[in-house]
Design a protein around this motif. Sequence first.
Motif: not given
Length: 86
Positions: A9-16, A21-24, A30-34
């Motif tokens: 959960p602390a992996n910022v690269d994975a969150r990016c 993907l969510q934005l696309g 969902e992208a906003d929350e991420t």
Amino acid sequence: ARRAVELDPANVDARCRLAELQLGAGEDDEADETLLEAERLSPDTACVRTLRGFHLLAREDPEGARTQFERAVELEPVVARGDRVE
């Protein structure tokens, strides 16, 4: 990407990547929350600022997006330009 976030959960690269993907996929909420969580973990990361900029463009906030893009360039000029550094 979602699984990578679940595993670390602390992996910022994975969150990016997940936010990208969510934005696309048009999953703006969902992208906003991420992105909010990524910003909490690492507010001064170029990928977070860049994706927040795209999110704001999708929400028709070009001035807010510009601010985010400019910050991304300040943080990491090469990556913000789209070049890959391996």
